[in-house]
Structure formats: structure tokens, C-alpha cells
Scaffold this motif. Structure first.
Motif, PDB file in Angstrom:
ATOM      1  N   HIS A 244     -19.270  33.686  30.606  1.00 49.79           N
ATOM      2  CA  HIS A 244     -19.920  33.688  31.717  1.00 49.79           C
ATOM      3  C   HIS A 244     -21.134  32.568  32.022  1.00 49.79           C
ATOM      4  CE1 HIS A 244     -17.611  37.813  32.307  1.00 49.79           C
ATOM      5  NE2 HIS A 244     -17.046  37.295  33.292  1.00 49.79           N
TER       6      HIS A 244
ATOM      7  N   TRP B  45     -23.840  41.080  37.492  1.00 53.45           N
ATOM      8  CA  TRP B  45     -24.226  40.288  36.270  1.00 53.45           C
ATOM      9  C   TRP B  45     -23.567  41.672  35.248  1.00 53.45           C
ATOM     10  CZ3 TRP B  45     -23.410  35.776  33.976  1.00 53.45           C
ATOM     11  CH2 TRP B  45     -23.928  35.614  32.320  1.00 53.45           C
ATOM     12  N   GLN B  46     -23.136  40.881  34.079  1.00 50.71           N
ATOM     13  CA  GLN B  46     -22.337  42.221  33.361  1.00 50.71           C
ATOM     14  C   GLN B  46     -23.549  43.035  32.732  1.00 50.71           C
ATOM     15  OE1 GLN B  46     -20.721  39.322  30.169  1.00 50.71           O
ATOM     16  NE2 GLN B  46     -22.617  38.144  29.429  1.00 50.71           N
TER      17      GLN B  46
ATOM     18  N   THR C 239     -22.046  44.536  26.823  1.00 45.20           N
ATOM     19  CA  THR C 239     -20.995  43.940  25.926  1.00 45.20           C
ATOM     20  C   THR C 239     -20.518  44.371  25.116  1.00 45.20           C
ATOM     21  OG1 THR C 239     -22.017  41.700  24.495  1.00 45.20           O
ATOM     22  CG2 THR C 239     -22.798  43.636  23.857  1.00 45.20           C
TER      23      THR C 239
ATOM     24  N   THR D 112     -25.054  48.965  26.205  1.00 44.90           N
ATOM     25  CA  THR D 112     -24.610  48.383  26.979  1.00 44.90           C
ATOM     26  C   THR D 112     -26.948  48.744  26.930  1.00 44.90           C
ATOM     27  OG1 THR D 112     -25.510  51.230  27.785  1.00 44.90           O
ATOM     28  CG2 THR D 112     -23.818  50.083  28.394  1.00 44.90           C
TER      29      THR D 112
ATOM     30  N   LYS E 183     -13.180  47.119  29.393  1.00 47.92           N
ATOM     31  CA  LYS E 183     -13.550  45.688  29.096  1.00 47.92           C
ATOM     32  C   LYS E 183     -12.993  45.165  27.838  1.00 47.92           C
ATOM     33  CE  LYS E 183     -17.882  44.807  28.862  1.00 47.92           C
ATOM     34  NZ  LYS E 183     -17.814  43.742  29.964  1.00 47.92           N
TER      35      LYS E 183
END
Length: 557
Positions: A416, A431-432, A435, A457, A532
């Protein structure tokens, strides 16, 4: 008649004037220089405030970073050279781009980043370490092609545009040997391209990629005395790893499991796989001035201290070479009036363990290996002295660079764009907040890291060690590169979970997976991890049923 002519001239003059004001000049596209070192970890900077910051290892890089935006939560998706570089070039995770490990290659038509930049009118160049097997899809390239495309620190061979690009074992292989130190050579080639080879009517994107400070940490002779009399600060968990790890990484009784060939050996401390195994081979081989016999006569913490000091000084001398050479690049940009219209990006291809947990190398999902340094300078759009804790990863680099150049990322990319964060310092809505990470290689090399995946996180980290190579080595007829890897991949390690509360335990010395206080948090993280993996097409399912079986068996442990 005269009045009529005068009137028509006035009208014509007015219309020409109006037409001139109505023609808008298209904004000048920024140049882009993407600088990437190999294994340059956040601990080895001033700006990241680690124990090494007081040594001032990166004065040039720190200055550039402070003139732009610094990311505190930039992460790699697979902490090993080839997969990381493939993620950056494709904007995809390993399973999507097919580059799972060091054996992978990225075809020219999947190198989406340079392809898109060409469409936007950019002249593209790749100089230095490439490491993706297939020919670079750039207008100009000059890259390491010997030693598995890793290159050498001294007198390296590089293959340039126009030469026959192929494997070094191919009789048709072409390359030029450059005399000198690789970090200097890469900068020389980039400066030559900027001065003499590029089309100065076009905007450019230059990928300027160093080998340093990758092991074996061979530094230029001029840095021999750098830090010679300095005591390098040590991480506390170098000597006491406390409750880091799990049965997957330490064995049932707390001992470390490692593999040499096909045999399994048990070693009493993690230090033996980390520092000690390297001190007798690596240091002796590459530094004849180091009195290895003196270290041999030391025991326990004294031995660890001696090998750590040597290891870090060699690493930081390579870092010093990078910092000094970036200064040369900046000097040229300033002299040519390019500095402020050039987006300057600096990063490493992943993190690196510098003695934390008494580990070396990368591969782990632990912080020092997972986190990448990342900062961007571009005064026209990015405010100086900006810092953000927004989560980004290396699949996000390509879509961001494309948007900064005025384009739209292709649908194939999973990453992104964080252009909004660069320009405002703020996360956009939605927004994320996490990961995804996955290390596929499983027990490769002497490091013997088990395969694992997980989610990170801003507050927590959950890791699942599933302990199998991605090829089902126990299936009749299974094929993998035994010539390179031997039988290591046939050794399955125990499945296990690790959970770290990063707000209370930033150095990850307490695996709190079994702590009942975190039961709901862990359950939520598992749900996020499932989502995810599905979103990124990282599920194993039919592709890797032997791995999926382990996941199914141990998901609720």
C-alpha cells in the motif's frame, strides 16, 4: 483604417496573452535515489537511539534523515536478502512473487517497480547488489554477478548493460572486474552514471545498492583504526536471554537445537550457535590481526565479550564506509543543484542481530531482525524533523514510489502506498495496524533458524514456529537443492508459539504465550493472523499440505 488595424492588433495581443496564461506548465517530476545497504540494522544509527547511537556511527545518514521523515515501524516481510529484494521490486509477498528463499528468482516481467517507472517517463538505473538471478529490467544496470550475485568486498566483478547477463557458470558469462573496495566502487559507478550516462532531459530513479555491511564485514583498510580503542556497548540479553524463545528454538529442557548436516546436536547455550560458532572461523579467517588464541583461552562471559567487541567493530567499520560514500553522493547532488528536487530514500534490505539474544545474522522475527531502517528526504513535500510510528513494510515501498512519481500502482501489487504519511506525517483513515512476516527457509546454513510466520502490531507480536521446510522432504520423490543444502531441510523442529508484549517487554525476553492474562489478546491476534494470511494469499492449504497439517494440529495449543 489605421484605427481598425490598431484595434485588431490589440485583440490579437490580448488573445495571445490569455492563451499563454491558460497554458499550465506541467509540474517537474522529482528525481528519486533509492539507497539500500545490506544488513544495515536500526541499532547501527544515531537516529534510532540504540545503545550504539553514542558512537555516532552514521553522521551523514542521520543528517539526511532529520531533514525528512523517519519511520520507527518499518518492517521486512521475510528477513533474508533475495526475498526482501523481490518484495521491494514486485510490491508482493513471497508466496505471491514466488521468491521464498535464496534460491528464488524474479523474472523481468514481474519487476513491476522499474516497469511502472519507465511508463511514467523515468530513466531507470540499478547499480550494486541485485541478487535476484534474472536480468534487471532497467534502462541501465551495473550489478554484482559473481559469488551467487553476492559480490565481493574487494575487486568485485560486475555485469553492465550491453554485456551478456547470465549465470557466472555459463561459458557465455560476461563481467568486468573493478579494482578497489566495493562500497567506493558502487559510488563511483553511480556518480559516473549521473554525470555522463543518464539522459538529462528525463527524470531519473537510481537504485544505489551497497554490499556492505553484509558479513564477512571486510572493511576498507583506511578504517582499521576506527573504534580501535573504544568499548562497544553490549545488549543486556547478550548474557542473559531470560524467557525468550520456546521449545521450537531451545528444545524441551531449554537447550538449543541446531543441525550440522543431517545430525542433530544439543548445545547448552544460545551463545554457541550465535557468537561462538563464528568467532573461531569467521574472525580467524577474515582478520589475521585479531589474536584468536587469546580468545580461545578465555571462558564464559569474558569469551563472549571479546568476540562481541571484534564482531561489532568490524561491522561498524563497514557502516562507516557506507556513510562516507553517501556523503560523496550528496555532495554531487548539491553541486549540480539536484539535491532538493530529488527524493532520497535510505533503507537496509532487512534488520540484523548484533548480539541481541546472543544472536547474529537475520531471519528471526525478533525486533532487531524484523525492523528496517527507513527514512525519506524531499523538502518540497516532506516536512523536516518528522517522525512516525505508522506501520509499513517493504512491499509498500514500490506503490509509494510510483505514487510519488505521479503514477498509480498496478493491481498486482499487495503493498500500500504511504504517500499520505510522507506528506502529512499522519496515518490515513483505515491504514494498516499490523504487518505480516514469514521466514520460509527452515534450518538453512549453520544458523539453523526454524521456519515460522507471525503478526506484529504496535503493541504485540505473535509468532508460530511450524518447523518444516516448504518442500515436503519426507514425500517420495521430493526435490530440493541437496547440492547446496545437504539434508538439513529433512530435520523437522517442534511446533511452538511465542507472544511478546512489546510495551512491557521491548527486548523480547519474556515469552508470555502461556500467561492467562493475555488469553483474549492472543486469541484476537490469531484471528488477525488468519485474516492477514487470507488477504495476502499466504495460506498453505493445497500448496503445502504438510505445513497446513502442523498448523491445524497446533493452532489451539
Amino acid at each position: 483604417m489605421t484605427h481598425r488595424i490598431l484595434f485588431l492588433c490589440l485583440i490579437l495581443s490580448f488573445s495571445i496573452s490569455c492563451s499563454k496564461t491558460s497554458i499550465k506548465k506541467s509540474p517537474k517530476k522529482p528525481n528519486i535515489i533509492y539507497i539500500m545497504s545490506d544488513d544495515h540494522t536500526t541499532q547501527a544509527f544515531g537516529i534510532y537511539g540504540s545503545r550504539l547511537a553514542g558512537l555516532n556511527p552514521t553522521p551523514t545518514l542521520d543528517k539526511i534523515a532529520k531533514q525528512g521523515i523517519i519511520f520507527d515501524n518499518c518492517f521486512v516481510n521475510n528477513s533474508i536478502c533475495t526475498p526482501s529484494r523481490a518484495a521491494i521490486m514486485s510490491g508482493q509477498n513471497s508466496q505471491a512473487n514466488g521468491v521464498l528463499d535464496l534460491e528464488g528468482n524474479l523474472p523481468m516481467n514481474h519487476q513491476y517497480l522499474p516497469i511502472e517507472m519507465k511508463k511514467l517517463g523515468y530513466q531507470t538505473a540499478m547499480i550494486g547488489k541485485w541478487h535476484l538471478k534474472d536480468e534487471p529490467n532497467f534502462d541501465y544496470y551495473n550489478v554484482f554477478t559473481k559469488h551467487g550475485q553476492q559480490g565481493t568486498y574487494f575487486d568485485p566483478y560486475l555485469t553492465e548493460t550491453g554485456m551478456h547477463f547470465t549465470n557466472e557458470k555459463d561459458p557465455a558469462y560476461e563481467a568486468k572486474q573493478y579494482k578497489g573496495y566495493s562500497t567506493d566502487i558502487i559510488t563511483n559507478i553511480s556518480l559516473d552514471w549521473l554525470k555522463n550516462k543518464r539522459d538529462k532531459t528525463k527524470p531519473f530513479i537510481l537504485f544505489h545498492q551497497y554490499k556492505a555491511p553484509h558479513d564477512d564485514f571486510e572493511y576498507a583498510p583506511r578504517y582499521k583504526d576506527y573504534l580501535a580503542d573504544v568499548e562497544i556497548p553490549e545488549p543486556a540479553n547478550l548474557y542473559d536471554n531470560k524467557n525468550n524463545g520456546s521449545i521450537a528454538t531451545k528444545g524441551k529442557n531449554g537447550e538449543l537445537l541446531s543441525v550440522i548436516g543431517s545430525s542433530v546436536s544439543k548445545r547448552n547455550t544460545i551463545r554457541n550457535m550465535g557468537m561462538k560458532i563464528w568467532s573461531k572461523t569467521y574472525i580467524k579467517r577474515n582478520n589475521p590481526d585479531f589474536d584468536i588464541h587469546q580468545a580461545d583461552n578465555l571462558e564464559g562471559d569474558a569469551y563472549t565479550h571479546a568476540t562481541y567487541q571484534e564482531y561489532l567493530k568490524r561491522y561498524l567499520r563497514c557502516v562507516k564506509g557506507v556513510d562516507d560514500n553517501v556523503a560523496r553522493l550528496i555532495e554531487y547532488l548539491k553541486a549540480e543543484g539536484l539535491y532538493d528536487n530529488t527524493i532520497i530514500v535510505y533503507t537496509g534490505d532487512q534488520g540484523f542481530m548484533l548480539g541481541e539474544h546472543d544472536y547474529i545474522d537475520k531471519r528471526w522475527m525478533y525486533e532487531e531482525s524484523l525492523r528496517m531502517p527507513f527514512f525519506v528526504r524531499y523538502p518540497e513535500k516532506i516536512k523536516a524533523n518528522t517522525r512516525t510510528d505508522a506501520i509499513i513494510n517493504n512491499t509498500d515501498f514500490a506503490p509509494t514510489l510510483i505514487e510519488m512519481a505521479g503514477g498509480t500502482p498496478p493491481k498486482e501489487m499487495q503493498g500500500h502506498s504511504f504517500k499520505h504519511i510522507l506528506e502529512t506525517g499522519q496515518e490515513p483513515k483505515g491504514w494498516q495496524q499490523s504487518t505480516y512476516y514469514r521466514y520460509w527457509m527452515h534450518m538453512a546454513h549453520a544458523h539453523a533458524n526454524p521456519a515460522h510466520f507471525g503478526i506484529r502490531t504496535k503493541k504485540y507480536k505473535l509468532i508460530f514456529f511450524y518447523g518444516k521446510y516448504w518442500v515436503d522432504t519426507h514425500k517420495p520423490g521430493a526435490k530440493w537443492n541437496k547440492a547446496s543444502w545437504g539434508n538439513r531441510f529433512e530435520f523437522d523442529t517442534p511446533a511452538a508459539w511465542e507472544f511478546y508484549d512489546l510495551t512491557k517487554d521491548p527486548t523480547e525476553t519474556n515469552n508470555a504465550y502461556k500467561d492467562p492474562a493475555y488469553k483474549e489478546t492472543i486469541a484476537n491476534l490469531k484471528e488477525q493472523l488468519i485474516a492477514k494470511r487470507k488477504e495476502l494469499n499466504e495460506e498453505d492449504g493445497d500448496k503445502y499440505p504438510h505445513i497446513q497439517k502442523v498448523i491445524d494440529q497446533h493452532w489451539n495449543d
